[in-house]
Design a protein around this motif. Sequence first.
Motif, PDB file in Angstrom:
ATOM      1  N   ASP A 247      -1.007   2.973  -2.068  1.00 41.21           N
ATOM      2  CA  ASP A 247      -2.041   2.343  -1.245  1.00 41.21           C
ATOM      3  C   ASP A 247      -2.816   3.347  -0.412  1.00 41.21           C
ATOM      4  OD1 ASP A 247      -0.016   3.038   0.408  1.00 41.21           O
ATOM      5  OD2 ASP A 247       0.385   1.024   1.202  1.00 41.21           O
ATOM      6  N   ARG A 248      -2.475   4.669  -0.540  1.00 39.39           N
ATOM      7  CA  ARG A 248      -3.210   5.718   0.165  1.00 39.39           C
ATOM      8  C   ARG A 248      -3.914   6.591  -0.863  1.00 39.39           C
ATOM      9  NH1 ARG A 248       1.537   7.447   2.176  1.00 39.39           N
ATOM     10  NH2 ARG A 248       0.881   9.599   1.761  1.00 39.39           N
ATOM     11  N   VAL A 249      -5.096   7.034  -0.501  1.00 39.68           N
ATOM     12  CA  VAL A 249      -5.905   7.807  -1.442  1.00 39.68           C
ATOM     13  C   VAL A 249      -5.232   9.131  -1.775  1.00 39.68           C
ATOM     14  CG1 VAL A 249      -8.134   8.933  -1.773  1.00 39.68           C
ATOM     15  CG2 VAL A 249      -8.020   6.698  -0.660  1.00 39.68           C
ATOM     16  N   ALA A 252      -2.422   8.558  -4.265  1.00 41.93           N
ATOM     17  CA  ALA A 252      -2.983   8.202  -5.567  1.00 41.93           C
ATOM     18  C   ALA A 252      -3.614   9.413  -6.240  1.00 41.93           C
ATOM     19  CB  ALA A 252      -4.004   7.087  -5.396  1.00 41.93           C
ATOM     20  N   THR A 283      -2.376  -3.628  -9.834  1.00 46.27           N
ATOM     21  CA  THR A 283      -1.806  -3.668  -8.490  1.00 46.27           C
ATOM     22  C   THR A 283      -0.502  -4.452  -8.492  1.00 46.27           C
ATOM     23  OG1 THR A 283      -2.944  -5.690  -7.814  1.00 46.27           O
ATOM     24  CG2 THR A 283      -4.151  -3.623  -7.592  1.00 46.27           C
ATOM     25  N   TRP A 315     -11.696   2.497  -5.245  1.00 48.93           N
ATOM     26  CA  TRP A 315     -10.916   1.253  -5.266  1.00 48.93           C
ATOM     27  C   TRP A 315     -10.123   1.062  -3.982  1.00 48.93           C
ATOM     28  CZ3 TRP A 315      -8.987   2.181 -10.928  1.00 48.93           C
ATOM     29  CH2 TRP A 315      -9.918   1.640 -11.827  1.00 48.93           C
ATOM     30  N   LEU A 316      -9.376   2.098  -3.563  1.00 47.18           N
ATOM     31  CA  LEU A 316      -8.457   1.939  -2.444  1.00 47.18           C
ATOM     32  C   LEU A 316      -9.165   1.899  -1.097  1.00 47.18           C
ATOM     33  CD1 LEU A 316      -5.550   4.264  -3.609  1.00 47.18           C
ATOM     34  CD2 LEU A 316      -5.671   1.777  -3.702  1.00 47.18           C
ATOM     35  N   ARG A 328     -11.471  -4.345  -1.211  1.00 47.40           N
ATOM     36  CA  ARG A 328     -10.305  -3.510  -1.423  1.00 47.40           C
ATOM     37  C   ARG A 328      -9.220  -4.324  -2.115  1.00 47.40           C
ATOM     38  NH1 ARG A 328      -7.504   0.843   1.350  1.00 47.40           N
ATOM     39  NH2 ARG A 328      -5.260   0.492   1.267  1.00 47.40           N
ATOM     40  N   GLY A 332      -1.116  -2.361  -3.349  1.00 49.54           N
ATOM     41  CA  GLY A 332      -1.176  -1.018  -3.890  1.00 49.54           C
ATOM     42  C   GLY A 332      -1.063  -0.997  -5.397  1.00 49.54           C
TER      43      GLY A 332
END
Length: 519
Positions: A247-249, A252, A283, A315-316, A328, A332
């Motif tokens: 869920d964090r860029v 990812a 997700t 996306w995130l 959003r 995640g």
Amino acid sequence: MTGAPVRTLLLWCPDWPVLAAEIVDGVPATGPVAVLHANRVVACSERARAEGVRRGLRKREAQGRCPQLTVVEYDPGRDTRAFEPVVAAVEELVAGVEVVRPGACAVAARGPSRYLGGEEAAAERIVEHVAQACAVESQVGIADGVFAAGLAARAGQVVPPGETPRFLADLPVEALGRPALTDLLRRLGVRTLGDFAALPAGDVLARFGFDGALAHRLAAGRDHRPLAVRQPPADLAVTADHDEPLDRVDAAAFAARALAERLHERLAAHGLACTRLGIEAVTAHGQELHRVWRHDGLLTAAAIADRVRWQLDGWLSGGGRGGARPARPTAGIIRLRLVPDGVLAQAGLQPGLWGEAGEERERAHRALSRVQGILGPEAVVTAVLGGGRSPADQVRLVPWGDERLPARPGEPPWPGRLPPPAPAVVLPDPLAATVHDAAGEPVVVSARLQVSAAPARLTVGTARPAEIVGWAGPWPVDERWWAPAEARRRARFQVCLADGAALLLAVEGGRWLVEAIYD
């Protein structure tokens, strides 16, 4: 020419062009449907045959026999695309499949008959599997050779080994699928494949030529070539599952780089590279996300990683540039998949002969890609020329590395397009201006494109008036008049000023605007 024919299993899907139209275009195959090519019926549904429609009929005659007939144009590409899942389903059970044509595929019967419990058991298993996997009805025929197996499939028959010549002997010569040869044989009194096979091979070659000799071999149950098996396409996609949702860029992006390197290594192992990249994500709540990135060249590992990172960032973070911000994802990402598209050999893209090869271009590419990696894909753009009527319409800004396609085709004629030369500077926001004649009166353009007087002075914004020493126009443009909300009507002028400047002006709704500047 080969010797003894190979024992062949052939799967045949009746009326395949009709079924393909149902699969791809949604045309109901249960109704009266006819597929036409060159204004003649090449395939029809069972309901249409019950109404008297036959292959070879002209469109008008077929519609006369069946007024409710649904006519579909023949599309070999559609037939091939729709048949690919059927071939893939057959390949799940047997190896070495040859696609004879869309709607029919063949395989050597020896292998499946051994591990599926005999020829009849193999035929039943394959038909059942295709029906379950693709919801397609099919029939299987087994005989010595592809030609005989195809005829056996139409009857759903397994011809015992060595009995193929006897099976073919009683069939009419129309089974050869050669109308001109069939008509000639009928007029000569040869009506069955057995009669044709009994003729001396040398006389057949001398009288009917090479194609007739091939047909003679088929009628005798001897194929002229072995099976040409298809190589199944390699699965090049890479997938990564994550127990902890991303869920964090930054997390990812780290996962994306490792996945991008795996994809690049897999492509390199096959001597391939891709020019388009499909990015798929799932997700934790089951939401599926998909996007395709295009690239003007071969995607390297770093280029793949950058594009995946950019897409995951979009996306995130739920952010977009220059428009509405997409929502959003509600959870995640637990699965990330990269699918290469536009795959070609590594040597498939050659550098240009003049000015597109060398270390300077590579260094520039690395530098610009590094700027993109820091600031985002739209931080570096290049202009692509295309079609349109105004200079602003003819230029499209494309992010560096993306496929350089114009927004509008440049080849068709564009009525109202400005003549050359093109302006050097196109203003992103046109400047308001006023144009007066020699008497100081505003210059207007009527609905019939009549200019009230010759332009003499131009005032741009709050600047001092400038004298107009030459002008040309108007070039009228009346666009999208059929859509009131998008309609636009304007006229453009080229003017030269006393100080040597040259401008492109446009008048729209009674307002004068400066659109571009000439060098």
